[in-house]
Design an enzyme around this catalytic site. Structure first.
Site, PDB file in Angstrom:
ATOM      1  N   LEU A 277      42.792  47.770  41.950  1.00 13.72           N
ATOM      2  CA  LEU A 277      41.910  46.679  41.420  1.00 13.72           C
ATOM      3  C   LEU A 277      40.977  47.450  40.213  1.00 13.72           C
ATOM      4  O   LEU A 277      40.540  48.440  40.647  1.00 13.72           O
ATOM      5  CB  LEU A 277      40.823  45.956  42.376  1.00 13.72           C
ATOM      6  CG  LEU A 277      39.743  45.039  41.440  1.00 13.72           C
ATOM      7  CD1 LEU A 277      40.404  43.918  40.987  1.00 13.72           C
ATOM      8  CD2 LEU A 277      38.789  44.640  42.526  1.00 13.72           C
TER       9      LEU A 277
ATOM     10  N   ASP B 222      26.187  33.647  37.836  1.00 11.58           N
ATOM     11  CA  ASP B 222      24.873  32.921  37.603  1.00 11.58           C
ATOM     12  C   ASP B 222      24.251  32.230  38.746  1.00 11.58           C
ATOM     13  O   ASP B 222      24.942  31.839  39.877  1.00 11.58           O
ATOM     14  CB  ASP B 222      25.208  31.986  36.533  1.00 11.58           C
ATOM     15  CG  ASP B 222      24.238  31.358  35.811  1.00 11.58           C
ATOM     16  OD1 ASP B 222      23.493  31.907  35.942  1.00 11.58           O
ATOM     17  OD2 ASP B 222      24.221  30.176  35.210  1.00 11.58           O
TER      18      ASP B 222
ATOM     19  N   ARG C  34      14.120  39.431  29.383  1.00 16.38           N
ATOM     20  CA  ARG C  34      13.496  38.953  30.546  1.00 16.38           C
ATOM     21  C   ARG C  34      12.229  39.869  30.894  1.00 16.38           C
ATOM     22  O   ARG C  34      12.224  40.862  30.163  1.00 16.38           O
ATOM     23  CB  ARG C  34      14.506  39.063  31.600  1.00 16.38           C
ATOM     24  CG  ARG C  34      15.613  37.831  31.486  1.00 16.38           C
ATOM     25  CD  ARG C  34      16.477  37.857  32.857  1.00 16.38           C
ATOM     26  NE  ARG C  34      17.263  36.885  32.594  1.00 16.38           N
ATOM     27  CZ  ARG C  34      18.204  36.281  33.691  1.00 16.38           C
ATOM     28  NH1 ARG C  34      17.903  36.586  34.849  1.00 16.38           N
ATOM     29  NH2 ARG C  34      18.937  35.423  33.218  1.00 16.38           N
TER      30      ARG C  34
ATOM     31  N   ARG D 128      28.915  26.464  30.411  1.00 19.02           N
ATOM     32  CA  ARG D 128      28.923  27.050  29.128  1.00 19.02           C
ATOM     33  C   ARG D 128      29.350  28.604  29.363  1.00 19.02           C
ATOM     34  O   ARG D 128      29.597  29.110  30.282  1.00 19.02           O
ATOM     35  CB  ARG D 128      27.602  26.848  28.316  1.00 19.02           C
ATOM     36  CG  ARG D 128      26.493  27.494  29.290  1.00 19.02           C
ATOM     37  CD  ARG D 128      25.320  27.409  28.336  1.00 19.02           C
ATOM     38  NE  ARG D 128      23.992  27.812  29.286  1.00 19.02           N
ATOM     39  CZ  ARG D 128      23.295  26.989  29.830  1.00 19.02           C
ATOM     40  NH1 ARG D 128      23.444  25.721  29.764  1.00 19.02           N
ATOM     41  NH2 ARG D 128      22.441  27.279  30.910  1.00 19.02           N
ATOM     42  N   LEU D 129      29.794  29.299  27.917  1.00 23.57           N
ATOM     43  CA  LEU D 129      30.328  30.429  28.228  1.00 23.57           C
ATOM     44  C   LEU D 129      29.316  31.587  27.943  1.00 23.57           C
ATOM     45  O   LEU D 129      29.426  32.611  28.456  1.00 23.57           O
ATOM     46  CB  LEU D 129      31.306  30.796  26.942  1.00 23.57           C
ATOM     47  CG  LEU D 129      32.534  29.769  27.040  1.00 23.57           C
ATOM     48  CD1 LEU D 129      33.632  30.341  25.959  1.00 23.57           C
ATOM     49  CD2 LEU D 129      33.470  29.740  28.463  1.00 23.57           C
TER      50      LEU D 129
ATOM     51  N   HIS E  95      18.871  38.460  42.894  1.00 21.90           N
ATOM     52  CA  HIS E  95      19.665  39.496  42.377  1.00 21.90           C
ATOM     53  C   HIS E  95      20.486  40.592  43.526  1.00 21.90           C
ATOM     54  O   HIS E  95      21.609  40.789  43.642  1.00 21.90           O
ATOM     55  CB  HIS E  95      19.275  40.503  41.349  1.00 21.90           C
ATOM     56  CG  HIS E  95      18.787  39.680  40.143  1.00 21.90           C
ATOM     57  ND1 HIS E  95      19.807  38.694  39.465  1.00 21.90           N
ATOM     58  CD2 HIS E  95      17.569  39.768  39.321  1.00 21.90           C
ATOM     59  CE1 HIS E  95      18.933  38.146  38.560  1.00 21.90           C
ATOM     60  NE2 HIS E  95      17.582  38.803  38.481  1.00 21.90           N
TER      61      HIS E  95
END
Ligand code: FPP
Length: 258
Positions: free
Chosen positions: A147, A36, A87, A210-211, A53
């Site tokens: 990974l 975020d 968006r 927040r989640l 971004h």
């Protein structure tokens, strides 16, 4: 003592101390990140959101490498939520193009590093090109074991639970499952992350606490870690700090300290 030696003695314990800090025996198996703050990062520099971004992708590259280097086996990142379609069209298109570009550019290195690429979310709604690149990366990295890079795309925790309920209902209707046999394990396995352990650590940068509809079921006992810095500035040193804090935490999973 000669000046350069003094300098070395001052420096050496620090370095050693730093290297010894992360306990390889206490690494999380699964780290989840809400990437975020891209927009605010861009605004604070007078740049368009798209630049934020793009810079966010660089942060992701660094963190993927750090996970490989430090032996963290699973990384799940929130790249696009079910709500992000709201968006402006241009931003959504830009994000999808970035995903395609990321896959094309990074795939050779991801393969070389032993990264297995996967995705979770309602992937059928992604643009065909994005889906194609994702499927290719998924297929071509399926055998990699160092990974698992799990990209949450068109992902929503509530949508995931709805999809899991649908899958379970179909099994009940088909007579494969009795309602009284539905338990935590059945539900867990019906989630997009069905074969993965729950995240041990959730990281959210950018100062929000927040989640945001991320991994609602899976985060029940996850350790949460927040930082004010924006995602595009997040680097392995920040991950290291999160891991150091995580390693100090006492996890009880609702039980008592033994
Ligand atoms: C949230 O920041 C971030 C997103 C909605 C997109 C996350 C995407 C990336 C980091 C890059 C793309 C990833 C891949 C895998 C190609 P925000 O835009 O909501 O920031 P703001 O809250 O500051 O506006």
């Amino acid at each position: 003592m000669a000046g350069f030696l003094k300098k070395w003695f001052r420096f050496a314990p620090d370095r050693k101390g730093k290297e010894a800090e992360l306990d390889p025996g206490k690494m999380p198996r699964h780290v989840a990140i809400i990437m975020d703050g891209n927009g605010r990062w861009a605004r604070s520099r007078g740049l368009p959101r798209a630049a934020g971004h793009r810079a966010g992708v660089e942060a992701l590259r660094d963190i993927v490498r750090a996970c490989v280097d430090w032996g963290i086996p699973i990384l799940t990142v929130y790249a696009f939520s079910t709500e992000n379609w709201k968006r402006p069209q241009e931003e959504v298109k830009g994000l999808m193009n970035l995903l395609v570009e990321y896959m094309r550019r990074e795939l050779p290195e991801l393969k070389q590093e032993g990264v297995q690429v996967r995705a979770i979310g309602r992937l059928e709604a992604l643009p065909p090109e994005a889906r194609r690149e994702l499927e290719r990366a998924w297929r071509e990295t399926a055998g990699n074991r160092r990974l698992i890079l799990n990209l949450a795309l068109n992902y929503g925790g509530r949508a995931e639970l709805v999809d899991a309920c649908r899958e379970i209902s179909h099994k009940v209707l088909a007579g494969e499952l009795r309602p009284e046999d539905i338990n935590d394990d059945v539900l867990k396995k019906a989630l997009y992350t069905g074969d993965l352990p729950d995240p041990d650590l959730l990281i959210r940068p950018s100062g929000e606490m927040r989640l945001s509809n991320f991994l609602l079921w899976q985060l029940a006992y996850t350790e949460l870690w927040f930082t004010d810095i924006y995602w595009p500035d997040f680097r392995r040193e920040n991950l290291r700090q999160a891991l150091l804090d995580y390693q100090q935490r006492e996890r009880r999973f609702g039980g008592l300290k033994i």
